[in-house]
Enzyme design. Structure first.
Site, PDB file in Angstrom:
ATOM      1  N   HIS A   1       0.779  -1.135  -0.104  1.00  0.00           N
ATOM      2  CA  HIS A   1       0.201   0.075   0.440  1.00  0.00           C
ATOM      3  C   HIS A   1       1.127   1.468   0.292  1.00  0.00           C
ATOM      4  CE1 HIS A   1      -3.155   2.776   1.087  1.00  0.00           C
ATOM      5  NE2 HIS A   1      -2.657   3.045   2.039  1.00  0.00           N
ATOM      6  N   GLU A   2       1.616   1.098   0.469  1.00  0.00           N
ATOM      7  CA  GLU A   2       3.192   2.425   1.185  1.00  0.00           C
ATOM      8  C   GLU A   2       3.358   2.570  -0.252  1.00  0.00           C
ATOM      9  OE1 GLU A   2       2.242   4.438   2.918  1.00  0.00           O
ATOM     10  OE2 GLU A   2       1.131   2.939   4.432  1.00  0.00           O
TER      11      GLU A   2
END
Lengths: 293, 188
Positions: free
Chosen positions: A145-146
């Site tokens: 996600h990051e």
């Protein structure tokens, strides 16, 4: 694929719009200040332009370092966190971007964030609480996600928002105090001519943080869904991220060092605030969307 | 009349310029997609090479605690030598698979030696190896992503026009068979 490229282009465009907007906003705030202190001389205007330009360049080039130091992050060495480093390196291969600098934040809360103005100069940070609570596939989900935020240029936009908008809020807050407390003591020296100018100054100082807040809230939520989706595309396993989110829901993501300013950067809401000002979409909705992929 | 002629010439010029711009952009984007495929393929090799280099160190560490498991060490060493000697894409893939499965049995053997499992160096090698196995899988995935993006470009309008003119041909995906998928998910 096309839609992701569209999103990336939109992010880059918004970054430049933001820089433009913030330049004039900070110019207005600084000019308002100069009215308060210099009573509107040309010197005040010139000084304001120089300061606003300096402010924009400094925040652009040092924004990631400012954010990292605000959150109390330290660099993760491979010897100490081999597992984390391997996970991040693997996902960067999958995303086709260079490996960012990896940081840890000593905090029991479960959270993570990415920052930096380009994929070549990005940093990614995880709380130690997150590292100890997640299994490999969950950690991969969060890291993916990051990394998606970095790949999609979300982190450029949100980092700039955090630093530029955050500092404006602080400065105008100070300005406001200065006016209420400082000017009251100087027994009406301003005279009649300064009346309107002071009113305008006051208005700008009051409006600036509200505008800034509006920009910030407009940015964040849709990006989170998008990063969830891109992240799932990287790991090919949406369940990892979904189960990580479930753990976060149970344990909590409130980080000590996070403030309202750094909130939009994080993986889940790092501060406990009401829904109205939430920078992240509700966690249940994110889990639901991931499980439907 | 002269005005009409000028308009016509101007119109043709604009069309030509647009065509050239389209041509240059499309051609360059196809080339960069093609280069990206080659680059992502070499990324797989980088990871496989790292695994190859890690094996002797790993074998030595395990040997220190489990001297009697000679056949396992021999298998690993032989598989590693086969990787070095393999040629051709299929041959290389097969050799790498062999190495993967012998490494798996090496770790299965290690399960029986609690002291070995507690060894810091061994733990580090184990983490490093599972990290590399993951990276190999991700590198293959990224390779397939770049192939997909390239193949889509050369088969869709309007890029297919340029691709046809310059013989850009579709690239092959990396297909992992079932056995290999399991190798990728190594759990020690």
């Amino acid at each position: 694929m096309a839609s992701f490229y569209d999103e990336i282009a939109a992010n880059k465009r918004n970054s430049y719009l933001l820089i433009f907007f913030v330049f004039f906003l900070s110019l207005a705030v600084l000019y308002a200040f100069s009215y308060l202190f210099f009573y509107g001389s040309d010197l005040g205007l010139a000084l304001s332009i120089i300061l606003a330009a300096a402010y924009i360049s400094i925040t652009y080039f040092y924004s990631d370092k400012i954010v990292l130091s605000l959150s109390g992050a330290r660099e993760a060495q491979k010897g100490e966190f081999p597992y984390l480093v391997n996970v991040v390196e693997g996902l960067c291969i999958a995303a086709g971007i260079p490996v960012p600098k990896i940081y840890v934040v000593d905090d029991p809360a479960l959270n993570a964030f990415a920052t930096g103005i380009s994929p070549q100069k990005a940093s990614i940070a995880f709380t130690t609480g997150l590292l100890s609570a997640m299994n490999r596939s969950e950690l991969e989900g969060v890291a993916a996600h990051e990394i998606s935020h970095i790949k999609n240029y979300d982190s450029r936009l949100s980092t700039l928002v955090v630093v530029m908008v955050g500092l404006i809020a602080i400065v105008s807050d100070l300005g406001l105090r200065q006016m209420f407390w400082g000017r009251r003591n100087s027994d009406g020296r301003g005279g009649s001519g300064g009346g309107i100018a002071i009113l305008v100054s006051l208005l700008i100082v009051v409006i600036a943080p509200i505008l800034a807040q509006a920009v910030r809230l407009a940015l964040s939520r849709q990006r989170e869904y998008l990063a969830d989706a891109t992240g799932a595309q990287l790991t090919r396993y949406p369940e990892g991220l979904a189960s990580a989110l479930e753990k976060i829901k149970k344990t909590g993501s409130v980080v000590q060092h996070a403030s309202e300013t750094t909130a939009p950067l994080y993986f889940a809401n790092p501060i406990s605030v009401g829904q109205l000002f939430a920078t992240h979409p509700p966690i249940d909705e994110r889990i639901k969307r991931l499980r439907e992929m | 009349m002269a005005f009409g002629l000028e308009l016509l010439i101007g119109g043709i010029a604009v069309v030509i310029v647009l065509a050239v711009v389209f041509f240059v952009f499309t051609y360059n984007s196809l080339i960069s997609k093609k280069l990206q495929i080659d680059n992502s393929w070499s990324q797989i090799d980088v990871q496989l090479k790292r695994r190859f280099d890690l094996v002797p160190n790993l074998v030595e560490t395990v040997k220190g605690y489990a001297k009697h498991e000679k056949s396992v060490f021999e298998n690993v060493t032989r598989a590693r030598a086969a990787v070095a000697g393999a040629s051709g894409m299929a041959g290389k893939a097969q050799a790498e698979n062999m190495l993967s499965s012998t490494l798996k049995s090496l770790f299965a053997v290690a399960e029986n030696y609690p002291e070995l499992k507690a060894n810091e160096n061994f733990k580090m090698l184990q983490e490093e190896l599972s990290g590399i196995e993951n990276k190999v899988a991700y590198a293959r995935q990224f390779y397939n992503d770049t192939v997909l993006s390239y193949n889509t470009a050369i088969q869709t309008v309007p890029t297919n026009l340029i691709a046809g003119m310059f013989n850009f041909t579709a690239r092959e995906f990396f297909k992992a068979d079932e056995a290999e998928r399991q190798n990728v998910q190594v759990k020690f």
